[in-house]
Design an enzyme around this catalytic site. Structure first.
Site, mmCIF file in Angstrom:
data_model
loop_
_atom_site.group_PDB
_atom_site.id
_atom_site.type_symbol
_atom_site.label_atom_id
_atom_site.label_comp_id
_atom_site.label_asym_id
_atom_site.label_seq_id
_atom_site.Cartn_x
_atom_site.Cartn_y
_atom_site.Cartn_z
ATOM 1 N N GLY A 71 0.661 -1.666 -0.053
ATOM 2 C CA GLY A 71 0.338 0.117 -0.006
ATOM 3 C C GLY A 71 0.919 1.346 -0.154
ATOM 4 N N ASN A 151 -9.037 3.631 7.852
ATOM 5 C CA ASN A 151 -7.780 2.229 8.810
ATOM 6 C C ASN A 151 -8.462 2.396 9.705
ATOM 7 O OD1 ASN A 151 -6.543 4.390 7.914
ATOM 8 N ND2 ASN A 151 -5.172 3.662 9.274
ATOM 9 N N ALA A 200 -1.850 -6.180 -0.533
ATOM 10 C CA ALA A 200 -2.840 -8.244 0.015
ATOM 11 C C ALA A 200 -2.535 -8.458 1.488
ATOM 12 C CB ALA A 200 -1.332 -9.127 -0.433
ATOM 13 N N HIS A 201 -2.138 -7.600 2.167
ATOM 14 C CA HIS A 201 -1.816 -8.379 3.889
ATOM 15 C C HIS A 201 -2.833 -7.915 4.634
ATOM 16 C CE1 HIS A 201 0.429 -4.770 6.508
ATOM 17 N NE2 HIS A 201 0.718 -4.406 5.685
ATOM 18 N N THR A 237 12.603 -6.989 -10.396
ATOM 19 C CA THR A 237 12.683 -8.635 -10.609
ATOM 20 C C THR A 237 10.750 -8.538 -9.527
ATOM 21 O OG1 THR A 237 14.402 -8.796 -10.795
ATOM 22 C CG2 THR A 237 13.040 -11.021 -10.443
ATOM 23 N N CYS A 325 1.377 2.597 13.196
ATOM 24 C CA CYS A 325 2.104 2.905 12.265
ATOM 25 C C CYS A 325 2.441 4.088 13.391
ATOM 26 C CB CYS A 325 1.925 3.233 11.476
ATOM 27 S SG CYS A 325 1.395 2.509 10.095
HETATM 28 C C1 PLP Z 1 -1.734 -0.474 6.082
HETATM 29 C C2 PLP Z 1 -2.141 0.665 4.972
HETATM 30 C C3 PLP Z 1 -1.568 1.271 4.349
HETATM 31 C C4 PLP Z 1 -0.213 0.864 4.025
HETATM 32 O O1 PLP Z 1 0.267 -0.314 3.054
HETATM 33 P P1 PLP Z 1 1.415 -1.426 3.941
HETATM 34 O O2 PLP Z 1 1.206 -2.631 2.325
HETATM 35 O O3 PLP Z 1 1.509 -1.637 5.208
HETATM 36 O O4 PLP Z 1 2.016 -0.460 3.351
HETATM 37 C C5 PLP Z 1 -1.948 1.844 3.483
HETATM 38 N N1 PLP Z 1 -3.197 3.367 3.769
HETATM 39 C C6 PLP Z 1 -3.977 2.499 4.661
HETATM 40 C C7 PLP Z 1 -4.942 3.202 4.585
HETATM 41 C C8 PLP Z 1 -3.806 1.396 5.049
HETATM 42 O O5 PLP Z 1 -4.622 0.480 6.000
#
Ligand code: PLP
Length: 387
Positions: A71, A151, A200-201, A237, A325
């Site tokens: 993300g 989030n 994806a996570h 890659t 974060c």
């Molecule tokens: C988790 C999150 C991100 C960051 O994504 P990562 O794959 O962890 O870098 C960005 N925006 C929102 C709204 C998120 O919840």
């Protein structure tokens, strides 16, 4: 003691089916997806199948999908890529005060380079008013970036309405959909966006892989320069195993999302109803209806969110104060301040986020223990004296 995970917005466990789908790509199908030989072509096939699955899920074309490392990279690419590509057209960007740091920080960085950024305020529920977007547009505006779902507080923004305004003024529209993809329907045409970030996570795939949707015809500069992977839009890659995992995670969400959403929303609504009944001076943050099915965010007056977390952790319950974060900093959440909470209340919040393996019993257990924890902490709090 069974550990109870209620922090799915921070990250999700990788679904065992996703892990199984990824495994061969570490060993037998290890080739470089850019190689001409059979090893490479087999890896490429896995990657392109995943691209097709994701494109179908978003209502996009396969050549509009660029795989990234997650993300954060997708958001950085969208913002820096548009700022660079359109710098002769204008230098103004519109975003909001409740964005993830992965949008706010690139925007702040651009300000240091001479760009102008408008951080729109939100209402008490966390909603950006599309009329405010319209008023903020200038002749210099080149990008509007408003997140799909928040989030911390789960509020789902009015992205289709905001996109209409972007289209009217021919401004590029980006949305950070990292929290919504895999949890509620996300269709790039229904949302009307030119760029969309996902990771994806956050939906039962592996960490370190994501994608940026780029609508055909969008002028954007690459963020990573090097090889010509991803049609020259993202060098490096390809993370084939990760991308295959992302594809499998999308496939599972496509099958399960509606039912999971309904179940999670029922548990969410129970918490939203019962927490204030059991705990005085508790306030729901975020919108009552325009809300992710798995998000609950409460403020408990007189106490610190961190103390609640530590006490829940001792009982085996993992939750959050808001954003993973910022949990190591003592600053209150910028999102809670933006929705108008005073500093002392912004410190007393608890985010509970549900997911694929959340059971009714987990919520029973939480409801059984949370009131006692809040009560204990309040009795120790100088702020609570005399109440
Ligand atoms: C988790 C999150 C991100 C960051 O994504 P990562 O794959 O962890 O870098 C960005 N925006 C929102 C709204 C998120 O919840």
């Amino acid at each position: 003691m069974e550990k109870i995970y209620l922090d799915y917005a921070a990250t999700t466990p990788t679904d065992p089916q996703v892990v199984e789908a990824m495994k061969p790509y570490f060993t037998d199908i290890f080739g470089n997806a850019s190689s001409i030989h059979a090893f490479g072509q087999q890896a490429r096939k896995g990657m392109e199948d995943a691209r097709q699955i994701l494109a179908d899920f978003l209502g996009a074309r396969t050549d509009e999908i660029v795989f990234t490392s997650g993300g954060t990279e997708s958001n950085n690419t969208a913002i820096f890529g548009i700022a660079h590509a359109l710098k002769t057209k204008g230098n103004h960007i519109i975003t909001s005060q409740v964005e993830h740091h992965a949008v706010i920080e690139p925007a702040k960085f651009l300000e240091k380079q001479g760009y102008k950024v408008t951080y729109l305020p939100v209402d008490k529920a966390g909603l950006v008013n599309p009329e405010d977007v319209k008023s903020a547009v200038t002749k210099e505006t080149i990008l509007i970036s408003i997140m799909h779902a928040n989030n911390e507080i789960g509020t789902v923004e009015s992205v289709p309405e905001i996109s209409k305004i972007a289209k009217e003024y021919k401004i590029c529209m980006h949305t950070d959909a990292v929290q919504s993809v895999g949890h509620i329907p996300v269709d790039v045409n229904e949302l009307g966006v030119d760029l969309l970030s996902l990771s994806a996570h956050k939906f039962y795939g592996p960490k370190g892989v994501g994608a940026l949707y780029i609508r055909k015809g969008t002028k954007i500069s690459p963020y990573l320069h090097g090889g010509d992977q991803e049609r020259g839009r993202r060098a490096s890659t390809s993370n084939v195993a990760g991308i295959v995992g992302l594809g499998k995670a999308v496939e599972l969400c496509r099958q399960k999302m509606d039912e999971e959403g309904r179940f999670q929303a029922s548990l969410r609504d129970r918490l939203i109803k019962e927490i204030p009944e059991k705990i005085s001076d508790s306030y729901l943050n975020g919108h009552a209806a325009k809300r992710l099915p798995n998000n609950i965010n409460f403020t408990f007056a007189y106490i610190e969110g961190e103390s609640i977390l530590l006490n829940l952790d001792m009982l085996g319950i993992a939750a959050s104060t808001g954003s993973a974060c910022t949990s190591s900093s003592l600053e209150p959440s910028h999102v809670l301040l933006a929705i108008g909470l005073p500093h002392e209340l912004a410190h007393g919040s608890l985010r509970i986020t549900l997911g694929r393996w959340t059971k009714k019993e987990h919520i029973d257990y939480l409801l059984e223990h949370l009131p006692g924890i809040v009560d204990k902490l309040r009795r120790m709090s100088p702020l609570y004296e005399g109440k």
